[in-house]
Structures are given as structure tokens and as C-alpha cells.
Design a protein around this motif. Structure first.
Motif, PDB file in Angstrom:
ATOM      1  N   GLU A 260       3.795   4.850 -11.940  1.00 24.06           N
ATOM      2  CA  GLU A 260       5.245   5.339 -13.200  1.00 24.06           C
ATOM      3  C   GLU A 260       5.463   6.713 -12.016  1.00 24.06           C
ATOM      4  O   GLU A 260       6.087   7.293 -12.107  1.00 24.06           O
ATOM      5  N   SER A 261       3.976   7.630 -11.689  1.00 23.99           N
ATOM      6  CA  SER A 261       3.675   9.122 -10.777  1.00 23.99           C
ATOM      7  C   SER A 261       4.839   8.242  -9.404  1.00 23.99           C
ATOM      8  O   SER A 261       5.858   9.122  -8.791  1.00 23.99           O
ATOM      9  N   VAL A 262       5.148   7.314  -8.865  1.00 19.87           N
ATOM     10  CA  VAL A 262       5.783   6.210  -7.959  1.00 19.87           C
ATOM     11  C   VAL A 262       7.571   6.137  -7.602  1.00 19.87           C
ATOM     12  O   VAL A 262       8.623   6.836  -7.554  1.00 19.87           O
TER      13      VAL A 262
ATOM     14  N   ASP B 281       1.091  -2.307  -4.663  1.00 19.23           N
ATOM     15  CA  ASP B 281      -0.184  -1.063  -5.227  1.00 19.23           C
ATOM     16  C   ASP B 281      -0.787  -1.726  -5.453  1.00 19.23           C
ATOM     17  O   ASP B 281      -0.572  -2.083  -6.762  1.00 19.23           O
ATOM     18  N   SER B 282      -2.508  -1.902  -5.962  1.00 19.90           N
ATOM     19  CA  SER B 282      -3.044  -1.888  -6.580  1.00 19.90           C
ATOM     20  C   SER B 282      -3.046  -1.002  -8.275  1.00 19.90           C
ATOM     21  O   SER B 282      -3.482  -1.274  -9.179  1.00 19.90           O
ATOM     22  N   PHE B 283      -3.247   0.399  -7.452  1.00 17.43           N
ATOM     23  CA  PHE B 283      -2.506   1.891  -7.930  1.00 17.43           C
ATOM     24  C   PHE B 283      -4.631   2.191  -8.477  1.00 17.43           C
ATOM     25  O   PHE B 283      -4.805   2.430  -9.933  1.00 17.43           O
TER      26      PHE B 283
ATOM     27  N   GLY C 131       0.928  -1.696  -0.071  1.00 22.70           N
ATOM     28  CA  GLY C 131       0.329  -0.231   0.045  1.00 22.70           C
ATOM     29  C   GLY C 131       1.255   1.022   0.117  1.00 22.70           C
ATOM     30  O   GLY C 131       0.952   2.454   0.909  1.00 22.70           O
ATOM     31  N   CYS C 132       1.424   1.485  -0.964  1.00 19.81           N
ATOM     32  CA  CYS C 132       2.008   2.698  -1.127  1.00 19.81           C
ATOM     33  C   CYS C 132       1.731   4.064  -1.699  1.00 19.81           C
ATOM     34  O   CYS C 132       2.118   5.088  -1.791  1.00 19.81           O
ATOM     35  N   TYR C 133       0.350   4.419  -2.547  1.00 19.55           N
ATOM     36  CA  TYR C 133       0.014   5.471  -2.745  1.00 19.55           C
ATOM     37  C   TYR C 133       0.639   6.499  -3.667  1.00 19.55           C
ATOM     38  O   TYR C 133       0.935   5.457  -5.043  1.00 19.55           O
ATOM     39  N   MET C 134       1.019   6.825  -3.231  1.00 20.99           N
ATOM     40  CA  MET C 134       1.696   8.184  -4.002  1.00 20.99           C
ATOM     41  C   MET C 134       3.148   7.557  -4.246  1.00 20.99           C
ATOM     42  O   MET C 134       4.411   8.945  -4.215  1.00 20.99           O
TER      43      MET C 134
ATOM     44  N   ASP D 287       0.101  -1.563   5.083  1.00 22.38           N
ATOM     45  CA  ASP D 287      -1.117  -0.066   4.509  1.00 22.38           C
ATOM     46  C   ASP D 287      -1.833  -0.101   3.610  1.00 22.38           C
ATOM     47  O   ASP D 287      -2.269   0.861   3.000  1.00 22.38           O
ATOM     48  N   GLY D 288      -2.385  -1.522   3.797  1.00 17.86           N
ATOM     49  CA  GLY D 288      -3.447  -1.241   3.101  1.00 17.86           C
ATOM     50  C   GLY D 288      -5.226  -1.163   3.128  1.00 17.86           C
ATOM     51  O   GLY D 288      -5.894  -1.404   2.832  1.00 17.86           O
TER      52      GLY D 288
END
Length: 165
Positions: free
Chosen positions: A89-91, A59-61, A33-36, A129-130
């Protein structure tokens, strides 16, 4: 905590202290769960002098899935399906911009991951962090057989009234 800040600075400091304790523990570092990727880059900054360890991000993104019964709460307005959507890609670009080692990024729902094919063989530190019960349970089940002796697992959003699962 403001809605756009996913992990408070105090929480990040505690997380990084725990991470530092695993420098000599065999295995890689995983974040489910890395989000951004804001916390991910802070983890990578600590790890930049650990060349034998890799950072793996999952992450599913696609944003959040539907809540299950374990995740229902009085704070029903928070955490809707599709919310917290980001892009791999943004990560990845954050790591390049900061000249940090590129992490392994796996785009998938946690229940689609294969412990043998998609995870490192040993894990020294894990950030889960899900947000939802099933996501945390699934990620924990995936990492459990891979944890090295002395590994540390941190579960984010524990005791969050909007995330009772």
C-alpha cells in the motif's frame, strides 16, 4: 552508503541508463525486491512516456527471509530475518502521489510465483534486488524464458560482502 539508502544515486543513474536502452525492446519491466518503491518510482518516471510498457513489482513485503548457507558472511549483523519490511500500500501510494502510472504489484515470496500466471509474457528489462542467493536465483529462473532479444537484466548488490551468495 548509509543503511537507510538501499541503492546509491550512482547505481540508480547506471540502472536508469540501462533501462533507457530497452525502450524499443519488446516487453514489460520487472523489479524483484522493490522494498519501499523508491527505485520503482524512478523507473516509472523514465517509463511514463512508454505507454505500451507496464512496470511489474514483486516483493514479499514481509522483510527478509532466513539466510541460507550461501548467504553467510562475516557481516552477520546485517540483513536479519524480517528486516526491510514494507507494505504494498505504501508503494502504491508513492505512485499516486507522484501521478505516475500504477504498477502491477505482486505480494509474494519469489518461490511462490508462477512464471506464466504472475509475470508478463515478455520482459525487456529486469532489476533483481532480492538480496539473497535463492531469491536472485529464483527470480532469474522465472524471468529467463520471458526475456526478449536485447533485454537487460541488472542484479543489485553484486559484490556486497554482506551478501556473498
Amino acid at each position: 552508503m548509509p543503511r537507510d539508502l538501499q541503492i546509491a544515486e550512482r547505481e540508480v543513474a547506471i540502472l536508469l541508463e540501462n533501462l533507457a536502452e530497452t525502450e524499443d525492446v519488446p516487453g514489460d519491466v520487472v523489479e524483484f525486491g522493490c522494498y519501499m518503491g523508491d527505485t520503482s518510482v524512478k523507473i516509472a518516471e523514465v517509463m511514463k512516456n512508454w505507454p505500451e510498457k507496464w512496470l511489474w513489482l514483486y516483493d514479499s513485503f514481509e522483510g527478509l527471509p532466513e539466510k541460507t548457507i550461501e548467504d553467510k558472511s562475516g557481516d552477520g549483523w546485517a540483513f536479519r530475518p524480517g528486516e526491510l519490511k514494507a507494505s504494498a500500500e505504501s508503494v502504491a501510494s508513492k505512485f499516486k502521489k507522484l501521478s505516475l502510472p500504477e504498477p502491477v504489484i505482486k505480494k509474494a515470496w519469489f518461490n511462490e510465483l508462477d512464471s506464466n500466471a504472475d509475470l508478463p509474457s515478455q520482459i525487456s528489462f529486469a532489476l533483481l534486488d532480492g538480496d539473497y542467493y535463492e531469491s536472485i536465483k529464483t527470480s532469474f529462473d522465472l524471468i529467463l524464458p520471458k526475456l526478449s532479444r536485447g533485454a537487460i537484466v541488472v542484479v543489485h548488490a553484486y559484490r556486497n560482502s554482506a551478501l556473498p551468495g
